[in-house]
Design a protein around this motif. Structure first.
Motif, mmCIF file in Angstrom:
data_model
loop_
_atom_site.group_PDB
_atom_site.id
_atom_site.type_symbol
_atom_site.label_atom_id
_atom_site.label_comp_id
_atom_site.label_asym_id
_atom_site.label_seq_id
_atom_site.Cartn_x
_atom_site.Cartn_y
_atom_site.Cartn_z
ATOM 1 N N GLU A 20 -4.483 -2.900 -5.556
ATOM 2 C CA GLU A 20 -4.682 -1.607 -4.887
ATOM 3 C C GLU A 20 -4.683 -0.459 -5.905
ATOM 4 O O GLU A 20 -5.466 0.490 -5.795
ATOM 5 C CB GLU A 20 -3.581 -1.418 -3.824
ATOM 6 N N LEU A 21 -3.815 -0.562 -6.924
ATOM 7 C CA LEU A 21 -3.810 0.459 -7.986
ATOM 8 C C LEU A 21 -5.175 0.486 -8.681
ATOM 9 O O LEU A 21 -5.744 1.547 -8.932
ATOM 10 C CB LEU A 21 -2.711 0.142 -9.010
ATOM 11 N N ILE B 26 -0.135 -4.886 -5.084
ATOM 12 C CA ILE B 26 0.054 -3.536 -5.649
ATOM 13 C C ILE B 26 -0.909 -3.328 -6.824
ATOM 14 O O ILE B 26 -1.583 -2.296 -6.931
ATOM 15 C CB ILE B 26 1.530 -3.343 -6.082
ATOM 16 N N LEU C 295 -4.033 8.979 -9.581
ATOM 17 C CA LEU C 295 -4.042 7.557 -9.957
ATOM 18 C C LEU C 295 -5.257 7.236 -10.824
ATOM 19 O O LEU C 295 -5.167 6.466 -11.773
ATOM 20 C CB LEU C 295 -4.084 6.687 -8.690
ATOM 21 N N LYS D 24 0.851 -1.208 0.000
ATOM 22 C CA LYS D 24 0.000 0.000 0.000
ATOM 23 C C LYS D 24 0.878 1.246 0.000
ATOM 24 O O LYS D 24 0.537 2.259 -0.632
ATOM 25 C CB LYS D 24 -0.925 0.001 1.217
ATOM 26 N N VAL E 101 1.826 2.001 -3.485
ATOM 27 C CA VAL E 101 0.728 2.643 -4.229
ATOM 28 C C VAL E 101 0.574 4.103 -3.800
ATOM 29 O O VAL E 101 0.342 4.988 -4.636
ATOM 30 C CB VAL E 101 -0.582 1.840 -4.057
#
Ligand SMILES: NC(=O)c1ccc[n+]([C@@H]2O[C@H](COP(=O)([O-])OP(=O)(O)OC[C@H]3O[C@@H](n4cnc5c(N)ncnc54)[C@H](O)[C@@H]3O)[C@@H](O)[C@H]2O)c1
Length: 449
Positions: free
Chosen positions: A373-374, A370, A343, A326, A329
């Protein structure tokens, strides 16, 4: 000295698992090892089987997965080049057997168990593969065998899952059957860290168990370090990997501290590593993965909870490691916001998704978290990994590796894993690069995690 208790025929078949040990007659001397069964032919078990085959033993490779056995037979498994060659040789040899039949355990003088010891989604040990492998080994064990557990687990596993059930079957441990724990230290994908050059720790239920297990392990390594019990050997592995987790968490923390002060954490780490004693270099990264560091300390923490004990340093390190993806990110968001973007709607390419360079192993890879979460924060995600053509993310979605990416096609490249022998110069054309490896120096416009 002859252990004159039970008979074992030349081919090891005379003593059948259903026989009670008391029905049998003469035990083999030390020094008569001819065959070994490996239970679990994964990243650990297969190279172990190949190493033992190289040492002129007859090998029975046992795995419950037909898919895995087929891949081994086809030679399409993930191995370093030297092991690929050894596998090619072994597959043409009549002394190398592959089977899904656990009863073949009875064919071998020694048994090595290397099945997975993962966690469930509550970070609790998922012991089913280990329990079921040990149950099968106990069921098919025969007098005179040396049984070595190598799967990483809590202290007491070898006694609980092997020694005690064998005693219930009528065996006397250390007299007519031998049980030990020896942690595995294999480093998949790193050709210099060979099993032969890596010392092994071993702890038997008795001194004779340790001696018999040492005899087996000496076929694999030039150095064996005995300890007083299986529990000491089990705890050794937990300490090694907890140590690694703590130092990696500290390396990440120092990288962030260095970032705040505009210092290069790699320069600082390499400088500290010139101290010849008392410092061991660990390098920061985008997160830890694989079957060991993210899992093993939880076996310790789980056991400590049962003992009503806590381990604050280990707990903090594991929490910090778990939070790392996290943080990557968050940093990706900051790098984009420095360019007046967010993002949401940005095209983000994650470069390298395996958990470490040179392997196809995705287990616990921080790249997966990752990517999820992205996505969750609205980015359009893609990945490139020359070793991994397709992935399934924890949210169930599937992605395919961008085969020939062009840097300009993305708003941000997140460098996660750089495989040796591949060219990453194309990343130069990407307008923004977030380097989770801290080692990607090909572009001037690079930010680090
Ligand atoms: N991978 C590493 O780098 C590494 C390093 C050191 C120690 N270890 C430890 O070694 C153990 C094995 O890890 P791995 O990476 O080889 O796992 P893996 O998942 O690569 O392979 C395990 C194999 O065991 C098989 N298996 C599962 N249950 C079985 C059963 N009941 N009977 C027979 N086969 C069974 C699976 O099909 C699989 O092929 C784990 O405890 C791990 O923590 C792993």
């Amino acid at each position: 000295m002859t252990h004159a208790v039970y008979a074992v025929s030349e081919n090891g078949r005379a003593a059948q698992p259903q026989d009670s040990p008391a029905q049998l007659a003469v035990l083999p001397e030390r020094g008569t090892l001819r065959s070994v069964a490996i239970v679990g032919l994964g990243y650990v078990g297969l190279p172990t089987a190949l190493g033992l085959h190289d040492s002129s033993l007859t090998v029975f490779g046992i795995d419950v997965s037909g898919h895995r056995l087929a891949a081994i037979r086809a030679g399409t498994v993930d191995l370093v080049a030297a092991d690929q060659e050894r596998l090619g040789d072994a597959l043409t040899d009549t002394d190398f057997h592959l089977t899904d039949d656990a009863a073949d355990v009875a064919m071998a003088d020694a048994v090595i168990i290397c099945v997975p010891t993962p966690l469930d989604r509550h970070l609790t040990p998922h012991l089913r593969p280990l329990s079921s492998a040990c149950r099968a080994v106990v069921e098919h064990a025969r007098p005179g065998q040396t049984i070595i557990l190598t799967s990483t687990s809590f202290a007491g596993t070898a006694r609980e899952l092997l020694a005690e059930p064998l005693e219930k079957r009528g065996f006397t441990i250390g007299t007519d059957i031998y049980v030990a724990f020896s942690p595995e230290r294999i480093d998949p994908g790193v050709p210099n860290h060979t099993q032969h050059a890596t010392p092994r720790v071993v702890g038997g239920v008795s001194a004779e168990c340790t001696a018999r297990a040492t005899e087996v392990l000496q076929r694999l390594t030039s150095s064996v370090h005995p300890v007083s019990s299986p529990e000491a050997a089990e705890m050794t592995k937990l300490y090694e990997n907890t140590f690694r987790a703590v130092t990696l968490a500290l390396a990440n923390e120092f990288a962030e501290i260095c970032g705040t002060m505009s210092l290069d954490p790699i320069e600082v780490t390499l400088a500290a590593a010139t101290k010849p004693y008392g410092f061991l270099a660990s390098f920061p990264g985008p997160g830890v993965g694989g079957h060991c560091i993210p899992c093993d300390p939880h076996y310790l923490l789980w056991q400590l909870r049962r003992l009503r004990r806590n381990a604050p340093i280990t707990e903090t390190a594991m929490a910090s490691i778990a939070a790392r993806p996290k943080h990557v990110v968050d940093r990706a968001g900051e790098v984009l916001s420095d360019a007046a973007r967010g993002l949401r709607g940005s095209r983000v390419l994650v470069v390298g998704v395996s958990y470490k360079p040179g392997v196809q192993d995705l287990r616990e890879s921080s790249a997966l978290e990752i990517l999820v979460e992205l996505k969750r924060r609205g980015a359009e995600v893609s990945y490139h990994d020359p070793l991994i053509p397709h992935i399934t993310l924890p949210d169930g979605s599937r992605l395919s590796s961008e085969p020939q990416p062009h840097g300009r096609d993305w708003d941000l490249a997140v460098m996660h894993t750089l495989h040796p022998g591949f060219d990453y110069q194309w990343v130069k054309a990407c307008p923004r690069v977030l380097d989770g490896t801290y080692r990607f120096e090909a572009v001037p416009h690079r930010a680090v995690v």
